[in-house]
Design a protein around this motif. Structure first.
Motif, PDB file in Angstrom:
ATOM      1  N   ALA A 343       5.089  -8.751  -3.706  1.00  0.00           N
ATOM      2  CA  ALA A 343       4.043  -8.171  -2.874  1.00  0.00           C
ATOM      3  C   ALA A 343       4.517  -6.823  -2.430  1.00  0.00           C
ATOM      4  N   MET A 344       3.508  -6.033  -2.099  1.00  0.00           N
ATOM      5  CA  MET A 344       3.496  -4.601  -1.536  1.00  0.00           C
ATOM      6  C   MET A 344       2.500  -4.620  -0.297  1.00  0.00           C
ATOM      7  N   ILE A 345       3.050  -4.109   0.815  1.00  0.00           N
ATOM      8  CA  ILE A 345       2.481  -3.639   2.010  1.00  0.00           C
ATOM      9  C   ILE A 345       2.595  -2.480   2.207  1.00  0.00           C
ATOM     10  N   SER A 346       1.702  -1.289   2.167  1.00  0.00           N
ATOM     11  CA  SER A 346       2.087   0.067   2.301  1.00  0.00           C
ATOM     12  C   SER A 346       0.877   0.736   2.474  1.00  0.00           C
ATOM     13  N   ARG A 347       1.218   1.958   3.053  1.00  0.00           N
ATOM     14  CA  ARG A 347      -0.039   3.035   3.106  1.00  0.00           C
ATOM     15  C   ARG A 347      -0.034   3.431   1.751  1.00  0.00           C
ATOM     16  N   ASP A 368       5.331 -13.778 -16.393  1.00  0.00           N
ATOM     17  CA  ASP A 368       4.780 -14.775 -15.227  1.00  0.00           C
ATOM     18  C   ASP A 368       5.213 -14.525 -14.111  1.00  0.00           C
ATOM     19  N   VAL A 369       4.341 -13.519 -13.481  1.00  0.00           N
ATOM     20  CA  VAL A 369       4.341 -12.892 -11.973  1.00  0.00           C
ATOM     21  C   VAL A 369       3.012 -13.022 -11.473  1.00  0.00           C
ATOM     22  N   GLN A 370       2.819 -12.844 -10.264  1.00  0.00           N
ATOM     23  CA  GLN A 370       1.736 -12.657  -9.599  1.00  0.00           C
ATOM     24  C   GLN A 370       2.246 -11.211  -8.662  1.00  0.00           C
ATOM     25  N   PHE A 371       0.832 -10.219  -8.574  1.00  0.00           N
ATOM     26  CA  PHE A 371       1.388  -9.299  -7.652  1.00  0.00           C
ATOM     27  C   PHE A 371       0.179  -8.977  -6.717  1.00  0.00           C
ATOM     28  N   VAL A 372       0.677  -8.761  -5.541  1.00  0.00           N
ATOM     29  CA  VAL A 372      -0.310  -8.853  -4.443  1.00  0.00           C
ATOM     30  C   VAL A 372      -0.126  -7.342  -3.588  1.00  0.00           C
ATOM     31  N   LEU A 373      -1.186  -6.514  -3.504  1.00  0.00           N
ATOM     32  CA  LEU A 373      -1.068  -5.519  -2.736  1.00  0.00           C
ATOM     33  C   LEU A 373      -2.190  -5.108  -1.391  1.00  0.00           C
ATOM     34  N   LEU A 374      -1.361  -4.902  -0.525  1.00  0.00           N
ATOM     35  CA  LEU A 374      -2.449  -4.586   0.696  1.00  0.00           C
ATOM     36  C   LEU A 374      -2.305  -3.303   1.371  1.00  0.00           C
ATOM     37  N   GLY A 375      -3.403  -2.453   1.770  1.00  0.00           N
ATOM     38  CA  GLY A 375      -3.034  -1.172   2.145  1.00  0.00           C
ATOM     39  C   GLY A 375      -4.055  -0.523   1.865  1.00  0.00           C
ATOM     40  N   THR A 376      -4.145   0.896   2.769  1.00  0.00           N
ATOM     41  CA  THR A 376      -5.291   1.753   2.594  1.00  0.00           C
ATOM     42  C   THR A 376      -4.268   3.004   2.480  1.00  0.00           C
ATOM     43  N   GLY A 377      -5.084   4.216   1.852  1.00  0.00           N
ATOM     44  CA  GLY A 377      -4.560   5.678   1.780  1.00  0.00           C
ATOM     45  C   GLY A 377      -5.443   6.532   0.886  1.00  0.00           C
ATOM     46  N   ASP A 378      -4.790   7.245   0.143  1.00  0.00           N
ATOM     47  CA  ASP A 378      -5.316   8.208  -0.835  1.00  0.00           C
ATOM     48  C   ASP A 378      -6.264   7.335  -1.642  1.00  0.00           C
ATOM     49  N   SER A 379      -7.592   7.912  -1.750  1.00  0.00           N
ATOM     50  CA  SER A 379      -8.664   7.380  -2.732  1.00  0.00           C
ATOM     51  C   SER A 379      -8.150   7.144  -4.200  1.00  0.00           C
ATOM     52  N   SER A 380      -7.188   8.100  -4.692  1.00  0.00           N
ATOM     53  CA  SER A 380      -6.747   7.947  -6.179  1.00  0.00           C
ATOM     54  C   SER A 380      -5.819   6.488  -6.283  1.00  0.00           C
ATOM     55  N   TYR A 381      -5.160   6.245  -5.397  1.00  0.00           N
ATOM     56  CA  TYR A 381      -4.286   4.945  -5.276  1.00  0.00           C
ATOM     57  C   TYR A 381      -5.275   3.768  -5.060  1.00  0.00           C
ATOM     58  N   VAL A 397      -4.048  -9.212  -7.069  1.00  0.00           N
ATOM     59  CA  VAL A 397      -4.779  -8.989  -6.080  1.00  0.00           C
ATOM     60  C   VAL A 397      -4.833  -7.673  -5.354  1.00  0.00           C
ATOM     61  N   SER A 398      -5.768  -7.080  -4.991  1.00  0.00           N
ATOM     62  CA  SER A 398      -5.543  -5.816  -4.378  1.00  0.00           C
ATOM     63  C   SER A 398      -6.625  -5.751  -3.047  1.00  0.00           C
ATOM     64  N   ILE A 399      -5.759  -5.888  -1.939  1.00  0.00           N
ATOM     65  CA  ILE A 399      -6.817  -5.646  -0.543  1.00  0.00           C
ATOM     66  C   ILE A 399      -6.656  -4.360   0.030  1.00  0.00           C
ATOM     67  N   ILE A 400      -7.768  -3.377  -0.122  1.00  0.00           N
ATOM     68  CA  ILE A 400      -7.640  -2.175   0.418  1.00  0.00           C
ATOM     69  C   ILE A 400      -8.163  -2.470   1.867  1.00  0.00           C
ATOM     70  N   LEU A 406      -3.302 -10.607   7.944  1.00  0.00           N
ATOM     71  CA  LEU A 406      -3.043 -11.148   6.669  1.00  0.00           C
ATOM     72  C   LEU A 406      -1.828 -10.514   6.144  1.00  0.00           C
ATOM     73  N   SER A 407      -1.011  -9.438   6.560  1.00  0.00           N
ATOM     74  CA  SER A 407       0.088  -8.856   6.267  1.00  0.00           C
ATOM     75  C   SER A 407       1.095 -10.076   6.545  1.00  0.00           C
ATOM     76  N   ARG A 408       1.014 -10.535   7.758  1.00  0.00           N
ATOM     77  CA  ARG A 408       1.892 -11.626   7.836  1.00  0.00           C
ATOM     78  C   ARG A 408       2.020 -13.126   7.108  1.00  0.00           C
ATOM     79  N   LYS A 409       0.581 -13.096   6.546  1.00  0.00           N
ATOM     80  CA  LYS A 409       0.519 -14.283   5.639  1.00  0.00           C
ATOM     81  C   LYS A 409       1.086 -13.926   4.147  1.00  0.00           C
ATOM     82  N   ILE A 410       1.018 -12.608   3.856  1.00  0.00           N
ATOM     83  CA  ILE A 410       1.585 -11.993   2.549  1.00  0.00           C
ATOM     84  C   ILE A 410       3.180 -12.025   2.667  1.00  0.00           C
ATOM     85  N   TYR A 411       3.560 -11.556   4.055  1.00  0.00           N
ATOM     86  CA  TYR A 411       5.187 -11.550   3.740  1.00  0.00           C
ATOM     87  C   TYR A 411       5.754 -13.017   3.695  1.00  0.00           C
TER      88      TYR A 411
END
Ligand code: GLC
Length: 519
Positions: A343-347, A368-381, A397-400, A406-411
């Protein structure tokens, strides 16, 4: 009005009556020559008064780590009987309603700032032994969000000048004025250029904490007097690189300044990290220290967190498996208990190391991995990660958005937490992740280096030194390898969860800093 002079109370120890003495003592008393000695006095130290000046504080209003630190550090200090801790904040429109309705209006004043004379309402609220004051002015603060307006300089100048005026309105003259980040820098500058000449203010010591040196509060020199109300006599204090630089001004005029981790304190002497201020930091090195942030262990507790699908603790991990399964279902990922979730939770901004992720994530995804990202920021990212999720459906899964629940559920559901920052003054996410049993993979910078220690050396996570995508991938792979050895992994997760990230040690360091300043 409390002044320095009236602060020390002395209590004489009770003298025993003759009847309380033993026969030998009565004899001694009768025979020994009478020596007049003053009875020892027990000194009851008055409470030390600390005032935090900041632009946000949890739980009232938060856009990032600063708010969490103001909320949790003030609470940790106020737990000590020795401190009277107060915090002062702007009364933004977005302050949470459930608290705001209970704020008490305690009066209003008019605040002078250059040629302006502005209304300032003062509200008060006490929480966990900390008194919070809120500065009300609808023209400046009745707007959505906290920052990003063309007149932010004027808004925070008004706020800081109000802080100084409110001290005399409420009769609270702190021993330590603790200003956080550039938005509060002017409070220290007003103290040292205007208010310290008044008797009640003359003993106030100021400390300035840098939470991120990137944001310095830079303005054109033309507005020094007109907007900030600082005489050109003091231009030398704030001038840097032909601009007003409020952070520089605060560093120069405070008795002490600090940063939010020991490693960052050392890094900001280097141009690579200092965003142009390294010279000023080096010159003021003698009054610099770094104190690692903590987190509030009650607020972040997987055993009680109501956001989680199930609760758990280091000694009873059954709930974590439920959290993982429910997270996979919620995010439409295949429910696979043995597939690690990274997981990544980040600006989504460049200093968070997203370029490294972009360079090698597709290679990591071959496993064999799953990758979950949560955050907002620069539009290019934002665009990049949204596109990645489209291309790797069922794996990424990317949640912009920014969503604390939700961040707590991801942690709680994740196995690995990736934080490869280029620079990180402290970072709180790696601590929260560890507490929730998501093992941190970090670059050794700032507070990441001070809170996460390498697995190979018996530590609580995985670390890499160079800002290099392949170095990062190497430790991610190392972590995935350990993940497959269940016993090893479980022991590591336990170590991560049991690491002490509370304020207990760091609050003591702040106390030491304050006492040192007050000597
Ligand atoms: C800033 C920093 C972050 C730190 C936080 C609290 O947001 O970027 O690293 O944890 O302040 O001090």
């Amino acid at each position: 009005m409390a002044t320095k002079k009236e602060t020390k109370k002395t209590v004489k120890p009770a003298q025993p009556a003759d009847g309380d003495l033993t026969p030998v003592e009565v004899l001694d008393k009768a025979e020994s020559p009478v020596v007049e000695t003053a009875p020892a006095e027990i000194v009851v130290e008055p409470k030390k008064k600390i005032l935090f000046v900041a632009s946000e504080a949890a739980p009232f209003i938060a856009t990032g780590g600063l708010a969490e630190v103001i909320g949790s550090l003030s609470k940790a200090l106020a737990r000590e009987e020795r401190y009277d801790v107060r915090v002062i904040l702007p009364l933004y429109q977005d302050i949470r309603k459930e608290y705001r309705k209970d704020f008490k209006f305690i009066g209003n004043i008019f605040v002078p700032l250059s040629w302006r004379n502005q209304y300032c309402g003062i509200f008060e609220y006490v929480k966990d032994n900390v008194t919070f004051y809120f500065v009300d002015n609808e023209y400046y603060f009745k707007r959505p969000g906290c920052y990003g307006y063309y007149d932010d300089g004027e808004r925070f100048a008004f706020f800081c000048r109000s802080v100084m005026e409110i001290l005399s309105f409420v009769g609270f003259y702190p021993d330590v004025l603790h200003c956080h980040d550039w938005q509060a820098a002017l409070a220290a500058l007003y103290l040292k250029t205007i208010y310290c000449f008044r008797p009640e203010y003359q003993f106030i010591r100021a400390v300035f904490t840098i939470h991120n040196i990137e944001y310095q509060g830079k303005y054109s020199l033309d507005i020094l007097e007109d907007l900030f109300g600082i005489s050109y006599r003091f231009q030398y204090l704030v001038e840097y690189d032909h601009c007003i630089n409020l952070m520089k001004g605060a560093i120069e005029c405070c008795e002490r300044f600090s940063t939010v981790s020991p490693t960052y304190a050392w890094e900001i002497k280097d141009p690579y990290y200092a965003h142009g201020l390294d010279q000023i930091v080096r010159r003021n090195d003698f009054k610099l220290c770094g104190i690692l942030n903590g987190i509030d262990p009650e607020y972040y507790d997987p055993a009680t967190d109501p956001s989680l699908f199930a609760n758990y603790s280091a000694n009873d991990m059954a709930g974590k498996a439920v959290c993982k399964e429910e997270l996979q279902k919620m995010l439409n990922l295949p429910v696979k208990p043995d597939t690690p979730i990274i997981a990544m939770i980040s600006r989504l901004v460049s200093h968070k190391g997203l370029d490294l992720v972009r360079e090698v994530i597709e290679q990591i995804l071959r496993q064999d991995v799953q990758f979950v990202l949560l955050g907002t920021g620069d539009s290019s990212y934002e665009n990049y990660f949204s596109d990645l999720a489209r291309r790797y459906q069922g794996k990424v899964v990317s949640i912009i958005s920014f969503n604390s629940d939700l961040s707590r559920k991801i942690y709680a559901g994740a196995d690995l937490f990736l934080m490869p920052s280029k620079s990180e003054p402290c970072g709180l996410s790696q601590m929260i992740a560890s507490r929730y049993g998501a093992v941190a993979v970090v670059r050794e910078t700032g507070g990441l280096r001070d809170s996460i220690t390498p697995y190979g050396a018996g530590g609580n996570g995985f670390t890499f030194g160079n800002y290099d995508a392949y170095d990062m991938m190497y430790v991610v792979n190392e972590a995935l390898g350990v993940y497959r050895v269940k016993e090893e992994w479980n022991a590591l997760v336990k170590r991560a969860m049991e690491t002490d990230f509370t304020w207990s040690k760091s609050a003591k360091e702040y106390e030491r800093l304050y006492l040192d300043m007050l000597k």
